[in-house]
Scaffold this motif. Structure first.
Motif, PDB file in Angstrom:
ATOM      1  N   MET A   1      31.355  42.047  57.747  1.00  0.00           N
ATOM      2  CA  MET A   1      31.776  42.791  58.928  1.00  0.00           C
ATOM      3  C   MET A   1      32.580  43.965  58.236  1.00  0.00           C
ATOM      4  N   SER A   2      33.362  43.720  57.060  1.00  0.00           N
ATOM      5  CA  SER A   2      33.910  44.882  56.529  1.00  0.00           C
ATOM      6  C   SER A   2      33.202  45.871  55.784  1.00  0.00           C
ATOM      7  N   SER A   3      31.738  45.487  55.456  1.00  0.00           N
ATOM      8  CA  SER A   3      30.669  46.381  54.961  1.00  0.00           C
ATOM      9  C   SER A   3      30.344  47.276  55.815  1.00  0.00           C
ATOM     10  N   LEU A   4      30.145  46.937  57.294  1.00  0.00           N
ATOM     11  CA  LEU A   4      29.799  47.818  58.291  1.00  0.00           C
ATOM     12  C   LEU A   4      30.931  48.883  58.569  1.00  0.00           C
ATOM     13  N   ARG A   5      32.082  48.347  58.567  1.00  0.00           N
ATOM     14  CA  ARG A   5      33.187  49.282  58.778  1.00  0.00           C
ATOM     15  C   ARG A   5      33.205  50.558  57.404  1.00  0.00           C
ATOM     16  N   GLU A   6      33.170  50.061  56.317  1.00  0.00           N
ATOM     17  CA  GLU A   6      32.961  50.735  55.204  1.00  0.00           C
ATOM     18  C   GLU A   6      31.811  51.937  55.290  1.00  0.00           C
ATOM     19  N   SER A   7      30.700  51.472  55.993  1.00  0.00           N
ATOM     20  CA  SER A   7      29.521  52.143  55.853  1.00  0.00           C
ATOM     21  C   SER A   7      29.817  53.213  56.910  1.00  0.00           C
ATOM     22  N   PHE A   8      30.548  52.902  57.977  1.00  0.00           N
ATOM     23  CA  PHE A   8      30.715  53.724  59.043  1.00  0.00           C
ATOM     24  C   PHE A   8      31.723  54.912  58.816  1.00  0.00           C
ATOM     25  N   GLU A   9      32.606  54.400  57.739  1.00  0.00           N
ATOM     26  CA  GLU A   9      33.755  55.535  57.257  1.00  0.00           C
ATOM     27  C   GLU A   9      33.105  56.442  56.227  1.00  0.00           C
ATOM     28  N   ARG A  10      32.019  55.744  55.419  1.00  0.00           N
ATOM     29  CA  ARG A  10      31.439  56.546  54.410  1.00  0.00           C
ATOM     30  C   ARG A  10      30.620  57.477  54.986  1.00  0.00           C
ATOM     31  N   ALA A  11      29.794  57.140  55.805  1.00  0.00           N
ATOM     32  CA  ALA A  11      28.842  57.886  56.739  1.00  0.00           C
ATOM     33  C   ALA A  11      29.900  59.048  57.472  1.00  0.00           C
ATOM     34  N   SER A  12      30.913  58.998  57.864  1.00  0.00           N
ATOM     35  CA  SER A  12      31.884  59.605  58.683  1.00  0.00           C
ATOM     36  C   SER A  12      32.429  60.770  57.642  1.00  0.00           C
ATOM     37  N   LEU A  13      32.510  60.508  56.415  1.00  0.00           N
ATOM     38  CA  LEU A  13      33.610  61.147  55.277  1.00  0.00           C
ATOM     39  C   LEU A  13      33.233  62.625  55.410  1.00  0.00           C
ATOM     40  N   PRO A  14      31.980  62.974  55.426  1.00  0.00           N
ATOM     41  CA  PRO A  14      31.561  64.346  55.056  1.00  0.00           C
ATOM     42  C   PRO A  14      32.259  65.246  56.523  1.00  0.00           C
ATOM     43  N   ALA A  15      31.956  64.845  57.769  1.00  0.00           N
ATOM     44  CA  ALA A  15      32.319  65.263  58.852  1.00  0.00           C
ATOM     45  C   ALA A  15      33.883  65.256  59.008  1.00  0.00           C
ATOM     46  N   MET A  16      34.347  64.274  58.524  1.00  0.00           N
ATOM     47  CA  MET A  16      36.001  64.104  58.666  1.00  0.00           C
ATOM     48  C   MET A  16      36.558  65.135  57.717  1.00  0.00           C
ATOM     49  N   THR A  17      36.056  65.285  56.511  1.00  0.00           N
ATOM     50  CA  THR A  17      36.493  66.129  55.456  1.00  0.00           C
ATOM     51  C   THR A  17      36.440  67.602  55.883  1.00  0.00           C
ATOM     52  N   TRP A  18      35.381  67.970  56.750  1.00  0.00           N
ATOM     53  CA  TRP A  18      34.949  69.194  57.135  1.00  0.00           C
ATOM     54  C   TRP A  18      36.058  69.588  58.271  1.00  0.00           C
ATOM     55  N   LEU A  19      36.466  68.380  59.343  1.00  0.00           N
ATOM     56  CA  LEU A  19      37.367  68.798  60.296  1.00  0.00           C
ATOM     57  C   LEU A  19      38.610  68.875  59.896  1.00  0.00           C
ATOM     58  N   SER A  20      38.994  68.124  58.799  1.00  0.00           N
ATOM     59  CA  SER A  20      40.497  68.312  58.369  1.00  0.00           C
ATOM     60  C   SER A  20      40.616  69.185  57.564  1.00  0.00           C
ATOM     61  N   GLY A  21      39.676  70.237  57.153  1.00  0.00           N
ATOM     62  CA  GLY A  21      39.773  71.560  56.378  1.00  0.00           C
ATOM     63  C   GLY A  21      40.064  72.620  57.400  1.00  0.00           C
ATOM     64  N   LEU A  22      39.756  72.321  58.770  1.00  0.00           N
ATOM     65  CA  LEU A  22      40.254  73.470  59.799  1.00  0.00           C
ATOM     66  C   LEU A  22      41.530  73.578  60.272  1.00  0.00           C
TER      67      LEU A  22
END
Length: 93
Positions: A1-22
């Motif tokens: 289950m944690s690998s699914l969570r980690e892949s979700f977080e990894r896939a979201s990282l570019p968008a979250m990095t961009w959002l946090s830069g705003l």
């Protein structure tokens, strides 16, 4: 289950990095504009509300492990409220 969570977080990282830069006010104003537009525009303006529900749900899913019970409840209530407004805009009568 944690690998699914980690892949979700990894896939979201570019968008979250961009959002946090705003600037902090920008995401809030975008969500506010989408909600106001979704409420005031004629059909299919409710699609803007669907975008808000999906966006807030995605952010809640990312933050879930770090939130306390009250924070989860409050954020879930906001999503439920926007979802209820969306349903009433889709089916007005």
């Amino acid at each position: 289950m944690s690998s699914l969570r980690e892949s979700f977080e990894r896939a979201s990282l570019p968008a979250m990095t961009w959002l946090s830069g705003l600037p902090r006010l920008v995401p809030f104003l975008v969500v506010l504009a989408l909600v106001v537009g979704g409420v005031l525009l004629p059909p299919p303006g409710w699609l803007l509300l669907v975008v808000v529900v999906l966006l807030l749900g995605w952010i809640l899913a990312l933050a879930w492990p770090r939130l306390g019970a009250v924070e989860r409840l409050m954020r879930g209530a906001v999503i439920a409220l926007v979802a209820a407004v969306t349903v009433t805009r889709i089916f007005p009568h």
